[in-house]
Design a protein around this motif. Structure first.
Motif, short mmCIF file in Angstrom:
data_model
loop_
_atom_site.label_atom_id
_atom_site.label_comp_id
_atom_site.label_asym_id
_atom_site.label_seq_id
_atom_site.Cartn_x
_atom_site.Cartn_y
_atom_site.Cartn_z
N GLY A 35 0.85 -1.24 0.35
CA GLY A 35 0.06 0.26 0.18
C GLY A 35 0.92 1.72 0.29
O GLY A 35 1.96 1.19 0.07
N CYS A 39 -1.65 8.99 1.55
CA CYS A 39 -3.05 8.87 0.88
C CYS A 39 -3.01 10.09 -0.46
O CYS A 39 -2.40 10.77 -0.82
CB CYS A 39 -4.16 9.71 1.35
SG CYS A 39 -5.64 9.97 0.30
N ILE A 46 -0.64 7.41 6.04
CA ILE A 46 -2.10 5.89 6.32
C ILE A 46 -0.81 5.49 7.37
O ILE A 46 0.30 4.61 6.85
CB ILE A 46 -1.63 5.39 4.57
CG1 ILE A 46 -2.19 6.33 3.76
CG2 ILE A 46 -2.80 4.08 5.22
CD1 ILE A 46 -2.71 5.58 2.70
N ARG A 50 -2.96 -0.13 9.01
CA ARG A 50 -4.00 0.17 7.75
C ARG A 50 -3.15 -0.72 6.36
O ARG A 50 -3.65 -1.32 5.92
CB ARG A 50 -4.91 1.49 7.61
CG ARG A 50 -5.36 1.64 6.70
CD ARG A 50 -5.73 2.68 6.27
NE ARG A 50 -7.25 2.76 5.25
CZ ARG A 50 -8.69 2.78 4.89
NH1 ARG A 50 -8.61 2.18 5.35
NH2 ARG A 50 -8.66 2.63 3.74
N ARG A 51 -1.74 -0.70 6.38
CA ARG A 51 -1.23 -0.89 5.22
C ARG A 51 -1.57 -2.34 5.22
O ARG A 51 -1.37 -3.10 4.28
CB ARG A 51 0.38 -0.03 4.96
CG ARG A 51 0.05 1.59 4.64
CD ARG A 51 0.92 1.68 3.81
NE ARG A 51 2.28 2.01 5.66
CZ ARG A 51 2.43 2.36 6.14
NH1 ARG A 51 2.05 3.46 6.00
NH2 ARG A 51 3.96 1.47 6.59
N ILE A 54 -4.58 -4.14 5.05
CA ILE A 54 -5.44 -3.80 3.53
C ILE A 54 -4.81 -4.04 2.60
O ILE A 54 -4.11 -2.46 2.27
CB ILE A 54 -6.40 -2.85 3.09
CG1 ILE A 54 -7.50 -2.86 4.67
CG2 ILE A 54 -7.51 -2.89 2.03
CD1 ILE A 54 -8.66 -1.43 4.79
N VAL A 57 -3.86 -1.29 -0.19
CA VAL A 57 -4.46 0.69 -0.01
C VAL A 57 -3.83 1.75 -0.47
O VAL A 57 -2.93 1.74 -0.05
CB VAL A 57 -4.67 1.13 1.48
CG1 VAL A 57 -3.32 0.47 2.51
CG2 VAL A 57 -5.73 1.59 2.01
N ARG A 58 -4.83 2.35 -0.61
CA ARG A 58 -4.33 4.15 -1.67
C ARG A 58 -4.95 4.74 -0.91
O ARG A 58 -4.28 6.65 -1.14
CB ARG A 58 -4.66 3.02 -3.24
CG ARG A 58 -3.86 2.61 -3.16
CD ARG A 58 -4.42 2.48 -5.10
NE ARG A 58 -3.93 3.88 -6.17
CZ ARG A 58 -2.21 3.54 -6.02
NH1 ARG A 58 -0.93 2.44 -5.76
NH2 ARG A 58 -1.71 4.39 -6.90
N CYS A 60 -6.91 7.29 2.60
CA CYS A 60 -6.55 7.31 4.21
C CYS A 60 -8.35 6.91 5.12
O CYS A 60 -9.45 6.52 3.56
CB CYS A 60 -6.42 8.42 4.49
SG CYS A 60 -6.94 9.99 4.20
N VAL A 61 -9.00 6.62 5.47
CA VAL A 61 -9.46 6.48 6.28
C VAL A 61 -10.66 7.30 6.05
O VAL A 61 -11.84 7.29 4.95
CB VAL A 61 -9.34 6.21 7.99
CG1 VAL A 61 -11.62 6.00 8.30
CG2 VAL A 61 -9.28 5.03 8.27
N GLN A 64 -10.78 6.91 2.11
CA GLN A 64 -12.09 6.00 1.95
C GLN A 64 -13.39 5.84 2.24
O GLN A 64 -14.16 5.88 1.41
CB GLN A 64 -11.21 5.28 2.52
CG GLN A 64 -11.85 3.47 2.22
CD GLN A 64 -11.73 3.16 0.78
OE1 GLN A 64 -10.27 3.54 0.17
NE2 GLN A 64 -12.90 3.46 -0.06
#
Length: 87
Positions: A35, A39, A46, A50-51, A54, A57-58, A60-61, A64
């Motif tokens: 990821g 972000c 990020i 989280r990375r 997921i 992941v590309r 941030c929360v 997203q």
């Protein structure tokens, strides 16, 4: 009870195969690989957790959540079951 050329459990086997294919197709659409550390929308960091959770992941929360709202994504089943509508 078998009918025609279909063996016992043929319908269940077909349902199982359909579900398996759908799950595999959904997994192929998930992002893969490492990821991003920042972000791609707002350049916020990020978190490593989280990375790790997921892959690929590309966003941030916060970004997203906005992306999911714009796409009309809902994690809730709003249709409900027929039984719940009859009560």
């Amino acid at each position: 009870m078998a009918t025609g050329w279909a063996g016992d459990g043929a319908v269940n086997d077909q349902i199982d195969a359909t579900v398996k294919d759908a799950v595999e197709r959904a997994r192929r659409q998930l992002p893969q690989g490492p990821g991003l550390e920042r972000c791609e929308e707002c350049d916020a960091p990020i978190p490593a957790a989280r990375r790790k959770a997921i892959p690929g992941v590309r966003l941030c929360v916060s970004c997203q959540e906005v992306h999911d709202e714009e796409a009309g994504f809902s994690a809730y089943n709003r249709r409900g079951s027929k039984d719940s509508q009859l009560r």
